[in-house]
Design a protein around this motif. Structure first.
Motif, PDB file in Angstrom:
ATOM      1  N   ASN A  27     -10.851  -4.663 -12.850  1.00 48.24           N
ATOM      2  CA  ASN A  27     -11.400  -3.722 -12.015  1.00 48.24           C
ATOM      3  C   ASN A  27     -10.973  -2.222 -12.320  1.00 48.24           C
ATOM      4  OD1 ASN A  27     -12.811  -6.032 -10.353  1.00 48.24           O
ATOM      5  ND2 ASN A  27     -10.724  -6.530  -9.628  1.00 48.24           N
ATOM      6  N   LYS A  74      -3.230  -7.886  -3.434  1.00 46.61           N
ATOM      7  CA  LYS A  74      -3.070  -7.247  -2.122  1.00 46.61           C
ATOM      8  C   LYS A  74      -3.839  -7.630  -0.963  1.00 46.61           C
ATOM      9  CE  LYS A  74      -3.019  -2.569  -3.002  1.00 46.61           C
ATOM     10  NZ  LYS A  74      -3.401  -1.552  -3.532  1.00 46.61           N
ATOM     11  N   SER A  75      -5.460  -8.151  -1.321  1.00 44.69           N
ATOM     12  CA  SER A  75      -6.440  -8.301  -0.442  1.00 44.69           C
ATOM     13  C   SER A  75      -6.157  -9.737   0.259  1.00 44.69           C
ATOM     14  CB  SER A  75      -7.497  -8.640  -1.188  1.00 44.69           C
ATOM     15  OG  SER A  75      -7.656  -9.689  -2.054  1.00 44.69           O
ATOM     16  N   ALA A 125      -8.601   0.863 -12.016  1.00 43.61           N
ATOM     17  CA  ALA A 125      -7.396   0.925 -11.539  1.00 43.61           C
ATOM     18  C   ALA A 125      -6.656   2.235 -12.198  1.00 43.61           C
ATOM     19  CB  ALA A 125      -6.444  -0.159 -12.033  1.00 43.61           C
ATOM     20  N   ASP A 162      -2.394  -0.187 -10.202  1.00 45.02           N
ATOM     21  CA  ASP A 162      -2.633  -0.173  -8.900  1.00 45.02           C
ATOM     22  C   ASP A 162      -4.267  -0.257  -8.822  1.00 45.02           C
ATOM     23  OD1 ASP A 162      -2.100  -0.127  -5.826  1.00 45.02           O
ATOM     24  OD2 ASP A 162      -3.005   1.827  -6.015  1.00 45.02           O
ATOM     25  N   SER A 163      -4.844  -1.127  -7.879  1.00 39.02           N
ATOM     26  CA  SER A 163      -6.236  -1.159  -7.776  1.00 39.02           C
ATOM     27  C   SER A 163      -6.603  -1.358  -6.301  1.00 39.02           C
ATOM     28  CB  SER A 163      -6.690  -1.940  -8.668  1.00 39.02           C
ATOM     29  OG  SER A 163      -6.643  -3.412  -8.391  1.00 39.02           O
ATOM     30  N   GLU A 164      -7.642  -1.554  -5.966  1.00 37.32           N
ATOM     31  CA  GLU A 164      -8.039  -1.869  -4.667  1.00 37.32           C
ATOM     32  C   GLU A 164      -7.635  -3.409  -4.229  1.00 37.32           C
ATOM     33  OE1 GLU A 164     -12.254  -2.220  -1.689  1.00 37.32           O
ATOM     34  OE2 GLU A 164     -11.950  -1.509  -3.521  1.00 37.32           O
ATOM     35  N   LYS A 165      -7.564  -4.105  -5.165  1.00 32.75           N
ATOM     36  CA  LYS A 165      -7.250  -5.420  -5.069  1.00 32.75           C
ATOM     37  C   LYS A 165      -5.794  -6.001  -5.469  1.00 32.75           C
ATOM     38  CE  LYS A 165      -9.024 -10.236  -5.635  1.00 32.75           C
ATOM     39  NZ  LYS A 165     -10.083 -11.141  -6.240  1.00 32.75           N
ATOM     40  N   ASP A 191       0.925  -1.111   0.000  1.00 31.99           N
ATOM     41  CA  ASP A 191       0.202   0.042   0.123  1.00 31.99           C
ATOM     42  C   ASP A 191       0.849   1.205   0.024  1.00 31.99           C
ATOM     43  OD1 ASP A 191      -2.544  -1.494  -0.162  1.00 31.99           O
ATOM     44  OD2 ASP A 191      -2.428  -1.715   2.283  1.00 31.99           O
TER      45      ASP A 191
END
Length: 224
Positions: free
Chosen positions: A115, A216-217, A117, A134-137, A90
């Motif tokens: 998704n 990342k999740s 990004a 870079d995305s949330e996941k 992050d």
């Protein structure tokens, strides 16, 4: 007297005809023999005559000469194993600084799973690419994987991109991350594997492209 003379003439005629017929038969036999010898000689000459090789035997169908080129060498051992600053997935600003200066940003890009990004490009569009997505996941590293027939400049940039990715992988995953990039450059494909505490969804180099995708999740929580 006439009968005797006639008889003599007839005998002489018969003998002459016989000799003539015999001579004709002999001539025919000689001609046939000569013809057979000539035919056999012609066949032998044809068999002995070397056949020219087809022009297509030693050439490509399109007439092009295949290019082999020189494979790109990645001297991973010389990139060092000195201590690097550890980073979390992050810490985007620090991650970007390892790759260098951002040349352009696309806030409407898509990640590995389509998704929303943001894509950060570190090279001009006409140069071998070096990107972060870079995305949330997901956090994705992507760079150009040079071909043996590429120019020396393209190969050099590909090597530099790989070295930066190697450093960033070590920052995110320790020495295991460095080994992961080395394995990628050697043709290995890694899927769904925890490396240095991070869940690597996919890592591979093929078809002019290298990609290293971290979930990342699932990072630092998946102990498979």
């Amino acid at each position: 007297m006439w009968n005797k003379t006639l008889q003599t003439i007839m005998v002489s005629t018969i003998m002459a005809v016989g000799v003539s017929l015999s001579a004709c038969d002999s001539t025919k036999d000689s001609d046939a023999t000569a013809q057979e010898v000539s035919t056999d000689a012609s066949k032998q000459n044809v068999a002995d005559t070397p056949k020219p090789e087809s022009a297509a035997t030693n050439a490509d169908l399109d007439g092009a000469t295949p290019q082999e080129g020189t494979p790109v060498k990645y001297d991973v051992a010389s990139w060092g194993t000195q201590k690097v600053q550890a980073l979390n997935v992050d810490q985007l600003d620090s991650i970007k600084s390892t790759f260098g200066k951002v040349v352009s940003t696309d806030e409407n890009s898509l990640d590995y799973a389509s998704n929303p990004a943001a894509k950060y490009r570190f090279m001009n569009t006409d140069a071998p690419y070096l990107d972060l997505i870079d995305s949330e996941k997901y956090l994705e590293l992507g760079w150009y994987f040079a071909n043996p027939t590429d120019s020396d400049k393209e190969k050099e940039l590909s090597q530099n991109h790989a070295k930066k990715s190697y450093t960033l992988a070590r920052q995110l995953m320790g020495d295991e991350g460095g080994k992961l990039v080395a394995d990628m450059l050697n043709g290995q494909i890694i899927k769904n594997k925890v490396v240095g505490g991070q869940k690597v969804e996919l890592a591979k180099c093929e078809f002019y492209s290298c990609m290293l995708i971290i979930n990342k999740s699932a990072a630092q929580t998946d102990n498979k």
